[in-house]
Design an enzyme around this catalytic site. Structure first.
Site, PDB file in Angstrom:
ATOM      1  N   TYR A   1     -10.961   4.901   2.926  1.00 48.03           N
ATOM      2  CA  TYR A   1      -9.522   5.163   2.846  1.00 48.03           C
ATOM      3  C   TYR A   1      -8.831   3.904   2.328  1.00 48.03           C
ATOM      4  O   TYR A   1      -7.956   3.325   2.965  1.00 48.03           O
ATOM      5  CB  TYR A   1      -8.944   5.624   4.185  1.00 48.03           C
ATOM      6  CG  TYR A   1      -7.786   6.588   3.992  1.00 48.03           C
ATOM      7  CD1 TYR A   1      -8.027   7.897   3.549  1.00 48.03           C
ATOM      8  CD2 TYR A   1      -6.483   6.200   4.207  1.00 48.03           C
ATOM      9  CE1 TYR A   1      -6.976   8.777   3.333  1.00 48.03           C
ATOM     10  CE2 TYR A   1      -5.429   7.073   3.994  1.00 48.03           C
ATOM     11  CZ  TYR A   1      -5.678   8.355   3.556  1.00 48.03           C
ATOM     12  OH  TYR A   1      -4.637   9.215   3.325  1.00 48.03           O
TER      13      TYR A   1
ATOM     14  N   HIS B   1      -7.960  -3.655   0.537  1.00 40.26           N
ATOM     15  CA  HIS B   1      -9.361  -3.484   0.139  1.00 40.26           C
ATOM     16  C   HIS B   1      -9.549  -3.804  -1.349  1.00 40.26           C
ATOM     17  O   HIS B   1     -10.514  -4.455  -1.740  1.00 40.26           O
ATOM     18  CB  HIS B   1      -9.821  -2.038   0.369  1.00 40.26           C
ATOM     19  CG  HIS B   1      -9.812  -1.587   1.789  1.00 40.26           C
ATOM     20  ND1 HIS B   1      -8.959  -0.612   2.249  1.00 40.26           N
ATOM     21  CD2 HIS B   1     -10.554  -1.969   2.854  1.00 40.26           C
ATOM     22  CE1 HIS B   1      -9.182  -0.396   3.533  1.00 40.26           C
ATOM     23  NE2 HIS B   1     -10.145  -1.213   3.935  1.00 40.26           N
TER      24      HIS B   1
ATOM     25  N   LYS C   1      -6.769  -9.976   7.750  1.00 40.05           N
ATOM     26  CA  LYS C   1      -6.044  -9.122   8.699  1.00 40.05           C
ATOM     27  C   LYS C   1      -6.853  -8.965   9.986  1.00 40.05           C
ATOM     28  O   LYS C   1      -6.302  -8.928  11.078  1.00 40.05           O
ATOM     29  CB  LYS C   1      -5.775  -7.740   8.075  1.00 40.05           C
ATOM     30  CG  LYS C   1      -5.059  -6.787   9.031  1.00 40.05           C
ATOM     31  CD  LYS C   1      -4.604  -5.522   8.324  1.00 40.05           C
ATOM     32  CE  LYS C   1      -5.758  -4.611   7.992  1.00 40.05           C
ATOM     33  NZ  LYS C   1      -6.327  -3.963   9.211  1.00 40.05           N
TER      34      LYS C   1
END
Length: 258
Positions: free
Chosen positions: A32, A37, A149
Site C-alpha cells: 500500500y 516508500h 518514521k
C-alpha cells in the site's frame, strides 16, 4: 520488472544480477505504497544497480487485536508504481511461502525493544527482525533502505546487523510528510476527516519541542511535559508514550547535549 512470489525464483533473479557484478538494493515494505516508500525506492535505484522491493504484510509483527486482516493491500497498484520508478523485482510471497507450516525459528533483539513501541506491542519487533533477517538472507543485499518514521525499528535493525555481523548496510531516510506535516502512513486511510485533522497534534508537538530546544531549554522532562500537555489538549488524542531519547540506544535522556 519481474513480479516474483517464490523464494527460489527470487534467489535465481538476485544471483543472476550478482553474477553480472551488480550492486543489490532491498526495500522491505508491507505494501500500500505512498510517497514515503517511493522515496526509499528512488534512493535504492540511485545507489544500487538491482533493486528488490518486497511487499509482504507480515503476520508475525501484528499482535492480538491489531489490524492484520484490515491492513490495506493492493498489489496491482503497488507493482505498477514500482515498475514506473524502474525497480527490477517486486517480491510478493504468500505467508505460506515465507514461513511454511512449521516455522519455529525467530530473531530477537534485546535492550532496544522493551520500551517505546515495544512496550505496548509485545512481540512486534521480534516479528520485524525475523522477517527482515529472512529477507536479508534471501536477497543478500549490499544496501537496505528504511524510513526514519519507524525510528525505533531502524535502531533495532541496525543493532541486529551489527550483532549478527550481517554484510548489509542500512540506509535510513527522512520522514516524508504531507504539506501540513502529517507523516505519510498506509494506515492514514483509517482516519476520518476529524481524526485526520486531529492527528496533526503529533507533528505540532514535535515542532513545539524543537522550538523549546531552539530557545535553549535542555531539561528533557520540561520539554516532555509541555508536549504531553499540548497533545492532551486535542480531545481525540490518546497518548501511548512521549519520551526523549538518545538516537542510537534509545535510552531516556534527562539533559539534552549537543
Amino acid at each position: 520488472m519481474e513480479l516474483i512470489t517464490s523464494k527460489q525464483e527470487l534467489r535465481k533473479a538476485v544471483n543472476r544480477a550478482r553474477q553480472e557484478g551488480k550492486k543489490i538494493g532491498l526495500v522491505p515494505t508491507m505494501g500500500y505504497l505512498h510517497r514515503g516508500h517511493l522515496s526509499l525506492i528512488e534512493r535504492a535505484i540511485k545507489d544500487t544497480d538491482f533493486v528488490v522491493v518486497s511487499i509482504f504484510v507480515n503476520p508475525l509483527q501484528f499482535g492480538a487485536g491489531e489490524d492484520y486482516e484490515e491492513y490495506p493491500r493492493d498489489l496491482r497498484r503497488d507493482s505498477k508504481l514500482v515498475e514506473e520508478l524502474g525497480a527490477d523485482v517486486v517480491f510478493a510471497p504468500s505467508v505460506e511461502e515465507m514461513y511454511g507450516s512449521d516455522h519455529g525459528t525467530y530473531v530477537e533483539v534485546f535492550g532496544l525493544t522493551e520500551r517505546l513501541c515495544g512496550a505496548s506491542r509485545p512481540g512486534h519487533f521480534k516479528g520485524v527482525t525475523t522477517v527482515v533477517s529472512k529477507l536479508f538472507n534471501l536477497v543478500q543485499p549490499d544496501l537496505a533502505f528504511f524510513g526514519q518514521k519507524d525510528a525505533q525499528q531502524v535502531a533495532v535493525l541496525k543493532k541486529m546487523v551489527k550483532d549478527l555481523d550481517l554484510p548489509v548496510e542500512i540506509i535510513a531516510l527522512p520522514i516524508v510528510r504531507e504539506e501540513d506535516g502529517l507523516a505519510l502512513s498506509s494506515r492514514n486511510k483509517y482516519l476520518n476527516s476529524k481524526e485526520r485533522e486531529a492527528a496533526l497534534v503529533l507533528f505540532k508537538s514535535l515542532q513545539l519541542a524543537e522550538k523549546l530546544i531552539g530557545e535553549g531549554e535542555r531539561q528533557a522532562e520540561k520539554i516532555r511535559r509541555q508536549m504531553v500537555d499540548f497533545i492532551n489538549s486535542e480531545p481525540l488524542a490518546n497518548i501511548d508514550y512521549v519520551e526523549i531519547c538518545s538516537v542510537d540506544d534509545l535510552k531516556p535522556l534527562k539533559v539534552l547535549k549537543g
